[in-house]
Design a protein around this motif. Structure first.
Motif, PDB file in Angstrom:
ATOM      1  N   GLU A 397     -41.685 -48.496  22.561  1.00 40.75           N
ATOM      2  CA  GLU A 397     -40.541 -49.402  22.487  1.00 40.75           C
ATOM      3  C   GLU A 397     -39.229 -48.623  22.425  1.00 40.75           C
ATOM      4  OE1 GLU A 397     -41.022 -52.224  19.381  1.00 40.75           O
ATOM      5  OE2 GLU A 397     -42.827 -53.124  20.260  1.00 40.75           O
ATOM      6  N   HIS A 398     -39.276 -47.376  21.959  1.00 35.63           N
ATOM      7  CA  HIS A 398     -38.079 -46.536  21.943  1.00 35.63           C
ATOM      8  C   HIS A 398     -37.607 -46.246  23.368  1.00 35.63           C
ATOM      9  CE1 HIS A 398     -38.013 -45.996  17.667  1.00 35.63           C
ATOM     10  NE2 HIS A 398     -39.175 -45.389  17.624  1.00 35.63           N
ATOM     11  N   VAL A 399     -38.551 -45.953  24.259  1.00 36.15           N
ATOM     12  CA  VAL A 399     -38.191 -45.679  25.643  1.00 36.15           C
ATOM     13  C   VAL A 399     -37.600 -46.924  26.287  1.00 36.15           C
ATOM     14  CG1 VAL A 399     -39.071 -45.029  27.918  1.00 36.15           C
ATOM     15  CG2 VAL A 399     -39.913 -43.870  25.878  1.00 36.15           C
ATOM     16  N   LEU A 400     -38.180 -48.089  25.977  1.00 37.63           N
ATOM     17  CA  LEU A 400     -37.652 -49.343  26.514  1.00 37.63           C
ATOM     18  C   LEU A 400     -36.222 -49.565  26.041  1.00 37.63           C
ATOM     19  CD1 LEU A 400     -38.102 -51.961  28.081  1.00 37.63           C
ATOM     20  CD2 LEU A 400     -39.008 -52.975  25.987  1.00 37.63           C
ATOM     21  N   ALA A 401     -35.973 -49.322  24.743  1.00 40.54           N
ATOM     22  CA  ALA A 401     -34.620 -49.485  24.192  1.00 40.54           C
ATOM     23  C   ALA A 401     -33.652 -48.505  24.845  1.00 40.54           C
ATOM     24  CB  ALA A 401     -34.647 -49.271  22.677  1.00 40.54           C
ATOM     25  N   ASP A 402     -34.094 -47.278  25.079  1.00 34.71           N
ATOM     26  CA  ASP A 402     -33.231 -46.273  25.710  1.00 34.71           C
ATOM     27  C   ASP A 402     -32.964 -46.609  27.172  1.00 34.71           C
ATOM     28  OD1 ASP A 402     -32.936 -44.816  23.402  1.00 34.71           O
ATOM     29  OD2 ASP A 402     -34.603 -43.458  23.832  1.00 34.71           O
ATOM     30  N   THR A 403     -33.927 -47.231  27.832  1.00 37.56           N
ATOM     31  CA  THR A 403     -33.713 -47.668  29.210  1.00 37.56           C
ATOM     32  C   THR A 403     -32.611 -48.706  29.274  1.00 37.56           C
ATOM     33  OG1 THR A 403     -36.042 -47.259  29.727  1.00 37.56           O
ATOM     34  CG2 THR A 403     -34.824 -48.687  31.233  1.00 37.56           C
ATOM     35  N   ILE A 404     -32.629 -49.623  28.326  1.00 37.93           N
ATOM     36  CA  ILE A 404     -31.585 -50.654  28.266  1.00 37.93           C
ATOM     37  C   ILE A 404     -30.235 -50.018  27.944  1.00 37.93           C
ATOM     38  CG2 ILE A 404     -30.822 -52.721  27.025  1.00 37.93           C
ATOM     39  CD1 ILE A 404     -33.875 -53.287  26.586  1.00 37.93           C
ATOM     40  N   ALA A 405     -30.246 -49.013  27.039  1.00 28.63           N
ATOM     41  CA  ALA A 405     -29.000 -48.321  26.688  1.00 28.63           C
ATOM     42  C   ALA A 405     -28.420 -47.584  27.892  1.00 28.63           C
ATOM     43  CB  ALA A 405     -29.260 -47.335  25.539  1.00 28.63           C
ATOM     44  N   ALA A 406     -29.289 -47.133  28.800  1.00 29.20           N
ATOM     45  CA  ALA A 406     -28.834 -46.409  29.988  1.00 29.20           C
ATOM     46  C   ALA A 406     -28.264 -47.338  31.051  1.00 29.20           C
ATOM     47  CB  ALA A 406     -29.983 -45.604  30.578  1.00 29.20           C
TER      48      ALA A 406
END
Length: 521
Positions: A397-406
């Motif tokens: 879920e961290h990667v998903l959150a970082d994808t949205i942040a990008a």
């Protein structure tokens, strides 16, 4: 399905199939199926104002404090300037490929292809996030109605959450597949509902704030609208990035240009109206919420982490009461669901245009005979979104959150390129009049420079591992890795397409002065 044929034809057929002044190819879409109101609603819906507000109000306060309303206004200005670029380009080249087509004509096939890639990948990221938010609010709503914590907790059950997301994505894909008429009918109801509930929330929040209905209530100050009062440039940039995300999606109006009556002018007018509705809604809600809750770190204060992550969910009961408060959950669910459905418009129309001009595989040129929609592009986007969200949720879920942040990188990337494309494409018109110089040159370039600067600053900030989820890869912030990696992936895909479709990348298919080519209706 009908697969469009790019072979030229002569005579009257040629005149019917291609605009000889721009080289725009007909794509078999359902022309004149949307008017000004319908297109405006699509623009508002794609942005999803209520969803954006509940996820961004608290994080913007964390970045800039009481200047939150000022940042919402500051984020609107570069978007408005870029909107002028879209309007002018659409008048000259009303093509559903929008940013892709325009930047190819201005800067050539490789820059244009990457611009189209930026739009497509940003849309897939947003689609996955919208599905997740819609699922969360579905179970929050069901939990409120049933008064059951167990029902609400279903959202935290990964298999249930993912299956529900996939069902919502499938439903949105189906509605989009059935064409603009089906899309329009659903959107009138969902957008009308969310704006009506948001208006009621604003009125009640201001009334209770003025009446001392909350311990954290504060008096309104015009200083809240002063962006120069932000404490640091880093804070200003962080807040502005969040604000840009809140306006992203208004260009869906232009993606529907080939299906809109008066395709040269109506989509631009719809985008302007949509932007006006959005900035008005954001400013009124920001002021109302700040007056009612304040920015303190306790209770319902916007500085409280338990409040900031989902502001409207926390304030629904205190502001609207237990009965009307449920409407706010409905509004957020409606907002995310409506946007989930209309966000298929820009990605599918862009993919259709890229394939028609031979920048993507020809299979994506297929248009459904009955609904006149780019069926394969829509289904592919739906399947891709479902796979992306499932994998990211199950893996990290961290990667998903970082994808949205990008996402900010993608937004600034293709919006700024489009703005610069406007000034370059019309460079010979800029001396004709002051109006041309301002609308086709000064405004687009200014908006493009601002967004390009935010892109650069965000890229530097994202290099820090503390940005986003706080995770890193070999000491480099994972948001930087994800954002840069997605753009680099575009270069790889483009290299593959260069071998498969050399004519497009040699500039033989789509240029500023493309010769008349015909796609049979």
């Amino acid at each position: 399905m009908v697969q469009l044929d790019s072979r030229p034809r002569a005579g009257a057929d040629a005149a019917a199939g291609t605009d000889t002044s721009t080289g725009v190819r007909s794509k078999g879409l359902n022309s004149n199926s949307v008017g000004l109101l319908g297109n405006t609603v699509i623009g508002v819906s794609t942005v999803a104002p209520v969803y954006c507000l509940t996820t961004t109000l608290g994080t913007t306060v964390a970045a800039v404090g009481l200047q939150m309303p000022a940042l919402f206004l500051a984020g609107f200005l570069p978007m408005l300037l870029v909107a002028f670029a879209y309007r002018e380009l659409n008048k000259a080249i009303p093509d559903s490929g929008t940013s892709f087509t325009w930047t190819v004509k201005a800067f050539g096939p490789k820059v244009g292809w990457m611009c189209g890639w930026g739009l497509v990948i940003a849309t897939v990221i947003v689609l996955s996030n919208l599905a997740g938010v819609a699922t969360e609010y579905l179970y929050l709503l069901l939990g409120e109605i049933t008064r059951s914590d167990a029902v609400t907790a279903l959202n935290d059950n990964k298999p249930v959450h993912v299956l529900t997301c996939l069902a919502l994505i499938a439903a949105a894909t189906l509605i989009s597949y059935r064409g603009m008429t089906a899309t329009k009918g659903v959107q009138y109801a969902l957008v009308g509902l969310q704006l009506a509930v948001l208006g009621l929330f604003v009125v009640l929040a201001v009334s209770k704030a003025l009446g001392g209905g909350s311990a954290g209530s504060i008096d309104f100050s015009w200083q809240w609208l002063n962006p120069f009062a932000v404490s640091s440039f880093t804070s200003f940039t962080a807040g502005l990035s969040l604000s840009l995300f809140m306006y992203w999606g208004w260009d869906a109006c232009l993606s529907a240009n080939e299906e809109t009556g008066g395709s040269e002018k109506t989509p631009g007018r719809a985008a302007t109206l949509a932007m006006a509705v959005l900035v008005g809604s954001y400013l009124l809600t920001a002021v109302a919420v700040q007056m009612y809750a304040g920015v303190g770190g306790s209770g319902t204060g916007l500085g409280n982490p338990e409040t900031s992550s989902n502001v409207l969910a926390v304030l629904a009961g205190p502001v609207m009461g237990p009965v009307l408060g449920v409407l706010l959950f409905v509004a957020v669910l409606a907002s995310a669901s409506a946007s989930l459905q209309t966000t298929f418009i820009p990605v599918s129309r862009t993919v259709l245009a890229m394939s028609v001009y031979e920048a993507l595989p020809a299979s994506f040129t297929e248009v459904n005979e009955r609904y006149r929609t780019p069926g394969r592009a829509i289904v592919t986007a739906g399947v891709g979104t479902g796979v992306f969200y499932t994998v990211m949720t199950m893996v990290s879920e961290h990667v998903l959150a970082d994808t949205i942040a990008a996402l900010t990188l993608m937004i600034c990337f293709y919006y700024s390129l489009t703005a610069f494309a406007c000034a370059w494409y019309f460079r010979h018109d800029l001396r004709r009049s002051v109006k041309d110089a301002v609308l086709k040159g000064v405004f687009p370039v200014t908006g493009g420079v601002v967004l390009a600067a935010i892109f650069g600053k965000s890229l530097v900030d994202m290099f820090d591992p503390s940005y986003g989820s706080g995770s890193s890869v070999f000491g480099v912030g994972s948001v930087f890795v994800v954002g840069g990696g997605l753009l680099a992936l575009g270069l790889v895909v483009m290299a593959v397409m260069t071998r498969r479709s050399p004519a497009f990348f040699r500039g033989e298919i789509l240029t500023r002065d493309t010769p008349a080519l015909v796609i049979p209706d």
